[in-house]
Design a protein around this motif. Structure first.
Motif, PDB file in Angstrom:
ATOM      1  N   THR A 245      -7.648  -8.463   7.660  1.00 43.28           N
ATOM      2  CA  THR A 245      -6.763  -7.535   8.371  1.00 43.28           C
ATOM      3  C   THR A 245      -5.889  -6.766   7.377  1.00 43.28           C
ATOM      4  OG1 THR A 245      -6.735  -8.978  10.300  1.00 43.28           O
ATOM      5  CG2 THR A 245      -4.969  -7.354  10.139  1.00 43.28           C
ATOM      6  N   ALA A 246      -5.416  -7.445   6.334  1.00 40.59           N
ATOM      7  CA  ALA A 246      -4.541  -6.804   5.349  1.00 40.59           C
ATOM      8  C   ALA A 246      -5.247  -5.676   4.614  1.00 40.59           C
ATOM      9  CB  ALA A 246      -4.039  -7.837   4.347  1.00 40.59           C
ATOM     10  N   ALA A 247      -6.571  -5.718   4.531  1.00 37.69           N
ATOM     11  CA  ALA A 247      -7.323  -4.689   3.815  1.00 37.69           C
ATOM     12  C   ALA A 247      -7.564  -3.440   4.660  1.00 37.69           C
ATOM     13  CB  ALA A 247      -8.671  -5.258   3.360  1.00 37.69           C
ATOM     14  N   LEU A 248      -7.271  -3.492   5.960  1.00 37.44           N
ATOM     15  CA  LEU A 248      -7.491  -2.338   6.834  1.00 37.44           C
ATOM     16  C   LEU A 248      -6.562  -1.190   6.448  1.00 37.44           C
ATOM     17  CD1 LEU A 248      -7.780  -4.159  10.268  1.00 37.44           C
ATOM     18  CD2 LEU A 248      -9.646  -3.258   8.868  1.00 37.44           C
ATOM     19  N   PRO A 249      -6.956   0.055   6.731  1.00 41.08           N
ATOM     20  CA  PRO A 249      -6.114   1.196   6.376  1.00 41.08           C
ATOM     21  C   PRO A 249      -4.727   1.154   7.010  1.00 41.08           C
ATOM     22  CG  PRO A 249      -8.311   1.930   6.956  1.00 41.08           C
ATOM     23  CD  PRO A 249      -8.254   0.467   7.248  1.00 41.08           C
ATOM     24  N   ALA A 250      -4.639   0.765   8.270  1.00 35.10           N
ATOM     25  CA  ALA A 250      -3.339   0.678   8.939  1.00 35.10           C
ATOM     26  C   ALA A 250      -3.335  -0.583   9.800  1.00 35.10           C
ATOM     27  CB  ALA A 250      -3.081   1.911   9.792  1.00 35.10           C
ATOM     28  N   PRO A 251      -3.137  -1.760   9.188  1.00 40.48           N
ATOM     29  CA  PRO A 251      -3.189  -2.990   9.967  1.00 40.48           C
ATOM     30  C   PRO A 251      -2.033  -3.082  10.948  1.00 40.48           C
ATOM     31  CG  PRO A 251      -2.417  -3.438   7.750  1.00 40.48           C
ATOM     32  CD  PRO A 251      -2.814  -1.993   7.800  1.00 40.48           C
ATOM     33  N   ALA A 252      -2.308  -3.649  12.106  1.00 39.47           N
ATOM     34  CA  ALA A 252      -1.267  -3.848  13.110  1.00 39.47           C
ATOM     35  C   ALA A 252      -0.321  -4.938  12.631  1.00 39.47           C
ATOM     36  CB  ALA A 252      -1.898  -4.241  14.438  1.00 39.47           C
ATOM     37  N   ALA A 253       0.940  -4.792  12.957  1.00 41.00           N
ATOM     38  CA  ALA A 253       1.929  -5.796  12.576  1.00 41.00           C
ATOM     39  C   ALA A 253       1.732  -7.040  13.440  1.00 41.00           C
ATOM     40  CB  ALA A 253       3.337  -5.255  12.768  1.00 41.00           C
ATOM     41  N   PRO A 254       1.493  -8.190  12.808  1.00 35.15           N
ATOM     42  CA  PRO A 254       1.254  -9.402  13.582  1.00 35.15           C
ATOM     43  C   PRO A 254       2.555 -10.015  14.091  1.00 35.15           C
ATOM     44  CG  PRO A 254       1.169  -9.896  11.252  1.00 35.15           C
ATOM     45  CD  PRO A 254       1.391  -8.415  11.381  1.00 35.15           C
ATOM     46  N   VAL A 255       2.455 -10.787  15.156  1.00 34.11           N
ATOM     47  CA  VAL A 255       3.604 -11.534  15.652  1.00 34.11           C
ATOM     48  C   VAL A 255       3.938 -12.582  14.592  1.00 34.11           C
ATOM     49  CG1 VAL A 255       4.444 -13.072  17.454  1.00 34.11           C
ATOM     50  CG2 VAL A 255       2.939 -11.159  18.036  1.00 34.11           C
ATOM     51  N   GLY A 256       5.182 -12.632  14.168  1.00 31.49           N
ATOM     52  CA  GLY A 256       5.582 -13.570  13.132  1.00 31.49           C
ATOM     53  C   GLY A 256       5.447 -12.992  11.739  1.00 31.49           C
TER      54      GLY A 256
ATOM     55  N   GLY B  23       4.866  -8.751   9.838  1.00 29.92           N
ATOM     56  CA  GLY B  23       5.441  -7.425  10.001  1.00 29.92           C
ATOM     57  C   GLY B  23       4.836  -6.399   9.087  1.00 29.92           C
ATOM     58  N   ASP B  24       5.187  -5.142   9.341  1.00 32.15           N
ATOM     59  CA  ASP B  24       4.759  -4.008   8.535  1.00 32.15           C
ATOM     60  C   ASP B  24       5.998  -3.144   8.342  1.00 32.15           C
ATOM     61  OD1 ASP B  24       3.190  -2.174   7.179  1.00 32.15           O
ATOM     62  OD2 ASP B  24       2.608  -1.122   8.997  1.00 32.15           O
TER      63      ASP B  24
ATOM     64  N   ARG C  79       0.836  -1.196   0.000  1.00 27.22           N
ATOM     65  CA  ARG C  79       0.000   0.000   0.000  1.00 27.22           C
ATOM     66  C   ARG C  79       0.872   1.247   0.000  1.00 27.22           C
ATOM     67  NH1 ARG C  79      -1.359  -2.216   4.622  1.00 27.22           N
ATOM     68  NH2 ARG C  79      -3.595  -2.149   4.266  1.00 27.22           N
ATOM     69  N   LEU C  80       0.288   2.331  -0.485  1.00 31.01           N
ATOM     70  CA  LEU C  80       0.923   3.641  -0.404  1.00 31.01           C
ATOM     71  C   LEU C  80       0.269   4.373   0.748  1.00 31.01           C
ATOM     72  CD1 LEU C  80       2.832   5.772  -1.529  1.00 31.01           C
ATOM     73  CD2 LEU C  80       0.984   6.516  -3.026  1.00 31.01           C
ATOM     74  N   GLU C  81       1.075   4.761   1.723  1.00 29.81           N
ATOM     75  CA  GLU C  81       0.546   5.388   2.929  1.00 29.81           C
ATOM     76  C   GLU C  81       1.430   6.562   3.324  1.00 29.81           C
ATOM     77  OE1 GLU C  81       0.609   3.617   7.249  1.00 29.81           O
ATOM     78  OE2 GLU C  81      -0.977   2.655   6.082  1.00 29.81           O
ATOM     79  N   GLU C  82       0.904   7.766   3.234  1.00 26.53           N
ATOM     80  CA  GLU C  82       1.594   8.993   3.645  1.00 26.53           C
ATOM     81  C   GLU C  82       2.967   9.124   2.984  1.00 26.53           C
ATOM     82  OE1 GLU C  82       1.662   8.986   7.895  1.00 26.53           O
ATOM     83  OE2 GLU C  82      -0.506   8.923   8.053  1.00 26.53           O
ATOM     84  N   GLY C  83       3.018   8.924   1.670  1.00 25.86           N
ATOM     85  CA  GLY C  83       4.262   9.100   0.933  1.00 25.86           C
ATOM     86  C   GLY C  83       5.254   7.970   1.077  1.00 25.86           C
ATOM     87  N   THR C  84       4.821   6.844   1.608  1.00 25.69           N
ATOM     88  CA  THR C  84       5.710   5.703   1.792  1.00 25.69           C
ATOM     89  C   THR C  84       5.034   4.442   1.269  1.00 25.69           C
ATOM     90  OG1 THR C  84       6.629   6.707   3.786  1.00 25.69           O
ATOM     91  CG2 THR C  84       7.028   4.373   3.487  1.00 25.69           C
ATOM     92  N   TRP C  85       5.781   3.685   0.513  1.00 24.49           N
ATOM     93  CA  TRP C  85       5.305   2.381   0.051  1.00 24.49           C
ATOM     94  C   TRP C  85       5.543   1.402   1.174  1.00 24.49           C
ATOM     95  CZ3 TRP C  85       7.535  -0.650  -4.716  1.00 24.49           C
ATOM     96  CH2 TRP C  85       6.522  -1.413  -5.277  1.00 24.49           C
ATOM     97  N   ARG C  86       4.492   0.739   1.622  1.00 21.10           N
ATOM     98  CA  ARG C  86       4.580  -0.154   2.775  1.00 21.10           C
ATOM     99  C   ARG C  86       4.242  -1.578   2.364  1.00 21.10           C
ATOM    100  NH1 ARG C  86       5.384   2.698   7.224  1.00 21.10           N
ATOM    101  NH2 ARG C  86       5.002   0.927   8.564  1.00 21.10           N
ATOM    102  N   ARG C  87       4.864  -2.525   3.029  1.00 20.78           N
ATOM    103  CA  ARG C  87       4.596  -3.952   2.819  1.00 20.78           C
ATOM    104  C   ARG C  87       4.192  -4.540   4.153  1.00 20.78           C
ATOM    105  NH1 ARG C  87       7.858  -8.671   3.514  1.00 20.78           N
ATOM    106  NH2 ARG C  87       7.111 -10.383   2.203  1.00 20.78           N
TER     107      ARG C  87
END
Length: 167
Positions: free
Chosen positions: A137-148, A150-151, A111-119
């Protein structure tokens, strides 16, 4: 009576010394500017090398994710879902392939979020319920990084356009 120098005296006059010092100062100043220019060029080149390396690493990760693509028809028949904001797909788990465990899957979201490409990467899942939960969860605007999983902020980016061939 005239004053003469003794024939064995050697040395430079004050004017000769001042001229030599002026020339040395001029050469030192020119050399300093040259070295300063080289340092600036090296810093600029290093910045560009770092940016290119970051792009190469990002594209290598993109390629690795796509190579591990696992089509799950219950989530998306094409295997890839793009909603205009988030690109999601399911991949075989890297941990599962390294240790020989069968059936480990992960959801990847770019996703592109605030000028940063995020994985975003889910933790490895093994049941359909866990997979469905990770997909949502992956479709949420800012999903929390899961244990195991990452974001990660992988690349500064102003915009992106996705073009791909289906079928």
């Amino acid at each position: 009576m005239t004053l003469r120098r003794p024939p064995d005296s050697r040395g430079f006059t004050l004017i000769e010394v001042l001229v030599a010092l002026s020339l040395l100062a001029l050469l030192a100043g020119m050399g300093w500017q040259g070295i300063s220019g080289l340092i600036r060029a090296r810093e600029h080149t290093q910045t560009r090398i770092d940016a290119v390396a970051r792009v190469q690493t990002t594209l290598a990760q993109w390629h690795t994710d796509l190579d591990a693509l696992q089509i799950v028809p219950t989530l998306d028949p094409a295997g890839v879902r793009w909603d205009g904001r988030v690109l999601r797909w399911v991949r075989r788990s890297v941990q599962a392939s390294q240790v020989g465990v069968e059936g480990g899957l992960q959801v990847v979201a770019w996703r592109l979020e605030e000028g940063t490409w995020r994985r975003w990467l889910s933790a490895p899942v093994r049941t359909p319920g866990e997979l469905q939960q990770a997909w949502q969860t992956a479709a949420l605007p800012a999903p929390a990084a899961p244990v195991g999983g990452g974001d990660w902020a992988v690349q500064p980016l102003r915009s992106w356009r996705l073009v791909y061939f289906r079928g």
